[in-house]
Design a protein around this motif. Structure first.
Motif, PDB file in Angstrom:
ATOM      1  N   LEU A 181       3.464   6.023 -13.858  1.00  0.00           N
ATOM      2  CA  LEU A 181       2.465   4.929 -13.455  1.00  0.00           C
ATOM      3  C   LEU A 181       3.593   3.451 -12.939  1.00  0.00           C
ATOM      4  N   GLU A 182       4.700   2.804 -13.618  1.00  0.00           N
ATOM      5  CA  GLU A 182       5.215   2.032 -13.369  1.00  0.00           C
ATOM      6  C   GLU A 182       6.118   2.101 -12.252  1.00  0.00           C
ATOM      7  N   ALA A 183       6.703   3.076 -12.444  1.00  0.00           N
ATOM      8  CA  ALA A 183       7.999   3.825 -11.110  1.00  0.00           C
ATOM      9  C   ALA A 183       7.607   4.263  -9.759  1.00  0.00           C
ATOM     10  N   ALA A 184       5.882   4.662 -10.019  1.00  0.00           N
ATOM     11  CA  ALA A 184       4.113   4.376  -8.716  1.00  0.00           C
ATOM     12  C   ALA A 184       4.410   3.266  -8.555  1.00  0.00           C
ATOM     13  N   VAL A 185       4.044   2.692  -8.933  1.00  0.00           N
ATOM     14  CA  VAL A 185       3.919   1.214  -8.584  1.00  0.00           C
ATOM     15  C   VAL A 185       4.880   0.256  -8.108  1.00  0.00           C
ATOM     16  N   ALA A 186       6.176   0.546  -8.780  1.00  0.00           N
ATOM     17  CA  ALA A 186       7.475  -0.146  -7.925  1.00  0.00           C
ATOM     18  C   ALA A 186       7.435   0.270  -6.804  1.00  0.00           C
ATOM     19  N   PHE A 187       7.182   1.648  -6.038  1.00  0.00           N
ATOM     20  CA  PHE A 187       7.881   2.188  -4.728  1.00  0.00           C
ATOM     21  C   PHE A 187       6.920   1.611  -4.280  1.00  0.00           C
ATOM     22  N   PHE A 188       5.535   1.337  -4.090  1.00  0.00           N
ATOM     23  CA  PHE A 188       4.415   0.922  -3.840  1.00  0.00           C
ATOM     24  C   PHE A 188       4.074  -0.639  -3.495  1.00  0.00           C
ATOM     25  N   THR A 189       4.989  -0.995  -4.841  1.00  0.00           N
ATOM     26  CA  THR A 189       5.126  -2.822  -4.262  1.00  0.00           C
ATOM     27  C   THR A 189       6.286  -2.953  -3.341  1.00  0.00           C
ATOM     28  N   GLU A 190       7.790  -2.075  -3.356  1.00  0.00           N
ATOM     29  CA  GLU A 190       8.023  -2.203  -2.288  1.00  0.00           C
ATOM     30  C   GLU A 190       7.629  -2.060  -0.835  1.00  0.00           C
ATOM     31  N   LEU A 191       6.840  -1.029  -0.895  1.00  0.00           N
ATOM     32  CA  LEU A 191       6.515  -1.054   0.433  1.00  0.00           C
ATOM     33  C   LEU A 191       5.394  -1.905   0.673  1.00  0.00           C
ATOM     34  N   ARG A 208      -3.734  -2.361  -2.732  1.00  0.00           N
ATOM     35  CA  ARG A 208      -3.836  -2.808  -1.796  1.00  0.00           C
ATOM     36  C   ARG A 208      -2.827  -3.630  -0.904  1.00  0.00           C
ATOM     37  N   THR A 209      -3.098  -2.747   0.221  1.00  0.00           N
ATOM     38  CA  THR A 209      -2.045  -3.391   1.692  1.00  0.00           C
ATOM     39  C   THR A 209      -2.601  -4.898   1.732  1.00  0.00           C
ATOM     40  N   PRO A 210      -1.515  -5.213   2.109  1.00  0.00           N
ATOM     41  CA  PRO A 210      -1.209  -6.827   2.869  1.00  0.00           C
ATOM     42  C   PRO A 210      -2.981  -7.698   3.582  1.00  0.00           C
ATOM     43  N   HIS A 218      -3.129  15.199   2.102  1.00  0.00           N
ATOM     44  CA  HIS A 218      -2.028  15.740   3.765  1.00  0.00           C
ATOM     45  C   HIS A 218      -0.797  14.434   2.585  1.00  0.00           C
ATOM     46  N   ARG A 219      -0.687  13.644   2.560  1.00  0.00           N
ATOM     47  CA  ARG A 219      -0.602  12.500   3.021  1.00  0.00           C
ATOM     48  C   ARG A 219      -1.241  10.984   3.518  1.00  0.00           C
ATOM     49  N   VAL A 220      -0.112  10.046   2.532  1.00  0.00           N
ATOM     50  CA  VAL A 220      -0.814   8.489   3.401  1.00  0.00           C
ATOM     51  C   VAL A 220       0.309   7.964   4.195  1.00  0.00           C
ATOM     52  N   MET A 221      -0.471   7.618   5.409  1.00  0.00           N
ATOM     53  CA  MET A 221       0.610   6.963   6.316  1.00  0.00           C
ATOM     54  C   MET A 221       0.493   5.867   6.873  1.00  0.00           C
ATOM     55  N   PHE A 222       1.298   4.692   6.121  1.00  0.00           N
ATOM     56  CA  PHE A 222       1.499   2.956   6.447  1.00  0.00           C
ATOM     57  C   PHE A 222       2.109   2.369   7.232  1.00  0.00           C
ATOM     58  N   ALA A 223       1.386   1.221   8.537  1.00  0.00           N
ATOM     59  CA  ALA A 223       2.288   1.144   9.180  1.00  0.00           C
ATOM     60  C   ALA A 223       3.348   0.368   9.178  1.00  0.00           C
ATOM     61  N   VAL A 224       4.590   0.305   9.402  1.00  0.00           N
ATOM     62  CA  VAL A 224       5.515  -0.828   8.957  1.00  0.00           C
ATOM     63  C   VAL A 224       6.354  -1.690  10.170  1.00  0.00           C
ATOM     64  N   ASP A 225       7.167  -2.336   9.846  1.00  0.00           N
ATOM     65  CA  ASP A 225       7.639  -3.390  10.950  1.00  0.00           C
ATOM     66  C   ASP A 225       9.251  -2.988  11.192  1.00  0.00           C
ATOM     67  N   MET A 273       2.587  -3.451  -0.651  1.00  0.00           N
ATOM     68  CA  MET A 273       1.298  -3.315  -1.325  1.00  0.00           C
ATOM     69  C   MET A 273       1.476  -4.031  -2.465  1.00  0.00           C
ATOM     70  N   GLU A 274       0.372  -4.066  -2.855  1.00  0.00           N
ATOM     71  CA  GLU A 274       0.029  -5.518  -4.102  1.00  0.00           C
ATOM     72  C   GLU A 274      -0.748  -5.198  -4.894  1.00  0.00           C
TER      73      GLU A 274
END
Length: 146
Positions: free
Chosen positions: A16-26, A58-60, A92-99, A28-29
Protein backbone atom coordinates in the motif's frame (compact mmCIF):
# COMPACT_ATOMS: atom_id res chain seq x y z
CA UNK A 1 -33.46 6.11 -10.10
CA UNK A 2 -30.56 7.79 -11.92
CA UNK A 3 -26.87 7.16 -11.62
CA UNK A 4 -25.31 9.98 -9.59
CA UNK A 5 -21.61 9.59 -10.47
CA UNK A 6 -18.74 7.16 -10.64
CA UNK A 7 -17.37 7.25 -7.10
CA UNK A 8 -13.99 5.52 -7.41
CA UNK A 9 -11.99 2.71 -8.96
CA UNK A 10 -10.68 0.11 -6.51
CA UNK A 11 -7.26 -1.47 -7.00
CA UNK A 12 -5.82 -4.25 -4.83
CA UNK A 13 -2.08 -3.80 -4.28
CA UNK A 14 0.70 -5.81 -2.65
CA UNK A 15 2.36 -2.82 -0.95
CA UNK A 16 0.00 0.00 0.00
CA UNK A 17 2.70 2.52 0.90
CA UNK A 18 4.53 1.95 -2.40
CA UNK A 19 1.28 2.42 -4.33
CA UNK A 20 0.45 5.59 -2.37
CA UNK A 21 3.95 6.97 -3.10
CA UNK A 22 3.55 6.16 -6.81
CA UNK A 23 0.17 7.86 -7.18
CA UNK A 24 1.27 10.79 -5.00
CA UNK A 25 4.24 11.29 -7.35
CA UNK A 26 1.78 11.26 -10.22
CA UNK A 27 -0.04 14.16 -8.55
CA UNK A 28 -2.89 12.51 -6.67
CA UNK A 29 -3.56 13.40 -3.04
CA UNK A 30 -4.37 11.12 -0.12
CA UNK A 31 -7.93 11.89 0.89
CA UNK A 32 -8.13 9.34 3.71
CA UNK A 33 -6.69 6.11 5.06
CA UNK A 34 -8.50 3.43 7.03
CA UNK A 35 -8.36 -0.10 8.33
CA UNK A 36 -11.30 -2.11 7.08
CA UNK A 37 -12.57 -5.18 8.93
CA UNK A 38 -15.65 -6.58 10.57
CA UNK A 39 -19.02 -7.95 9.57
CA UNK A 40 -19.89 -5.06 7.22
CA UNK A 41 -16.66 -5.63 5.26
CA UNK A 42 -17.28 -9.38 5.03
CA UNK A 43 -20.83 -8.77 3.81
CA UNK A 44 -19.91 -6.04 1.34
CA UNK A 45 -17.17 -7.96 -0.47
CA UNK A 46 -18.47 -11.49 0.08
CA UNK A 47 -15.41 -12.82 1.91
CA UNK A 48 -14.98 -14.05 5.48
CA UNK A 49 -12.50 -12.47 7.88
CA UNK A 50 -11.69 -9.39 5.80
CA UNK A 51 -8.88 -7.28 7.20
CA UNK A 52 -7.39 -4.66 4.92
CA UNK A 53 -5.85 -1.22 4.83
CA UNK A 54 -7.07 1.28 2.27
CA UNK A 55 -5.98 4.67 1.01
CA UNK A 56 -8.44 6.84 -0.90
CA UNK A 57 -6.56 8.92 -3.46
CA UNK A 58 -8.09 11.85 -5.37
CA UNK A 59 -7.07 13.84 -8.41
CA UNK A 60 -6.24 17.53 -7.89
CA UNK A 61 -9.62 18.57 -9.34
CA UNK A 62 -11.39 16.35 -6.78
CA UNK A 63 -13.44 14.44 -9.37
CA UNK A 64 -11.38 11.26 -9.87
CA UNK A 65 -10.66 8.81 -7.06
CA UNK A 66 -8.76 5.55 -6.63
CA UNK A 67 -9.26 3.30 -3.63
CA UNK A 68 -6.03 1.41 -3.06
CA UNK A 69 -6.45 -1.69 -0.87
CA UNK A 70 -3.94 -4.05 0.67
CA UNK A 71 -5.56 -7.24 1.97
CA UNK A 72 -4.04 -8.87 5.03
CA UNK A 73 -6.83 -11.43 5.39
CA UNK A 74 -7.84 -13.27 3.36
CA UNK A 75 -4.60 -12.98 1.41
CA UNK A 76 -4.86 -11.32 -1.98
CA UNK A 77 -4.85 -13.67 -4.94
CA UNK A 78 -2.68 -13.24 -8.01
CA UNK A 79 -4.37 -12.76 -11.34
CA UNK A 80 -2.79 -15.91 -12.70
CA UNK A 81 -0.56 -14.11 -15.18
CA UNK A 82 2.37 -11.96 -14.11
CA UNK A 83 2.24 -8.59 -15.82
CA UNK A 84 -0.72 -9.33 -18.08
CA UNK A 85 -0.64 -7.53 -21.44
CA UNK A 86 -2.92 -4.55 -22.14
CA UNK A 87 -5.38 -6.73 -24.09
CA UNK A 88 -6.21 -8.96 -21.09
CA UNK A 89 -9.91 -9.27 -20.27
CA UNK A 90 -11.08 -7.30 -17.26
CA UNK A 91 -10.22 -3.87 -15.94
CA UNK A 92 -7.90 -2.50 -18.58
CA UNK A 93 -6.06 0.51 -17.20
CA UNK A 94 -6.43 3.88 -15.50
CA UNK A 95 -5.60 6.92 -17.66
CA UNK A 96 -4.47 10.31 -16.43
CA UNK A 97 -4.06 13.60 -18.31
CA UNK A 98 -0.68 15.18 -17.53
CA UNK A 99 1.05 18.44 -18.43
CA UNK A 100 4.44 16.94 -19.30
CA UNK A 101 4.53 13.24 -20.17
CA UNK A 102 8.34 12.98 -20.25
CA UNK A 103 8.74 14.52 -16.80
CA UNK A 104 5.94 12.35 -15.41
CA UNK A 105 7.55 9.17 -16.76
CA UNK A 106 10.91 10.14 -15.27
CA UNK A 107 9.37 10.81 -11.85
CA UNK A 108 7.34 7.59 -11.86
CA UNK A 109 10.34 5.50 -12.89
CA UNK A 110 11.89 6.40 -9.52
CA UNK A 111 8.91 4.53 -8.04
CA UNK A 112 9.44 1.44 -10.17
CA UNK A 113 7.26 2.32 -13.17
CA UNK A 114 8.18 0.59 -16.41
CA UNK A 115 7.27 2.04 -19.81
CA UNK A 116 5.33 -0.42 -21.97
CA UNK A 117 6.16 0.22 -25.60
CA UNK A 118 7.04 3.85 -26.15
CA UNK A 119 5.55 7.32 -26.04
CA UNK A 120 3.40 7.60 -29.16
CA UNK A 121 1.92 10.65 -30.81
CA UNK A 122 -1.67 10.67 -32.04
CA UNK A 123 -1.76 13.13 -34.92
CA UNK A 124 -1.18 16.68 -33.65
CA UNK A 125 -3.38 16.21 -30.59
CA UNK A 126 -1.87 13.91 -27.96
CA UNK A 127 1.23 12.09 -26.78
CA UNK A 128 0.27 8.84 -25.07
CA UNK A 129 1.93 5.92 -23.29
CA UNK A 130 1.28 2.98 -21.00
CA UNK A 131 3.27 2.30 -17.84
CA UNK A 132 3.25 -0.64 -15.48
CA UNK A 133 3.14 0.61 -11.89
CA UNK A 134 3.07 -1.03 -8.46
CA UNK A 135 1.50 -4.49 -8.28
CA UNK A 136 1.45 -4.58 -12.08
CA UNK A 137 -1.19 -1.82 -12.39
CA UNK A 138 -1.47 -0.48 -15.94
CA UNK A 139 -1.46 3.32 -16.01
CA UNK A 140 -1.88 5.32 -19.19
CA UNK A 141 -0.72 8.91 -19.56
CA UNK A 142 -1.95 11.48 -22.07
CA UNK A 143 -0.40 14.87 -22.79
CA UNK A 144 -2.47 17.19 -24.97
CA UNK A 145 -0.16 18.98 -27.43
CA UNK A 146 -2.61 21.16 -29.30
Amino acid sequence: MALQRMDNVGIVVEDLEAAVAFFTELGMEVESKAQIEGLFADQAVGLDGVRSDIAMMRTPDGHGKLELAQYHSPAALGGGVDNPPPNTLGLHRVMFAVDDIDDTIARLRRHGAELIGEVAQYEDFYRLCYLRGPSGILVALAEQIS
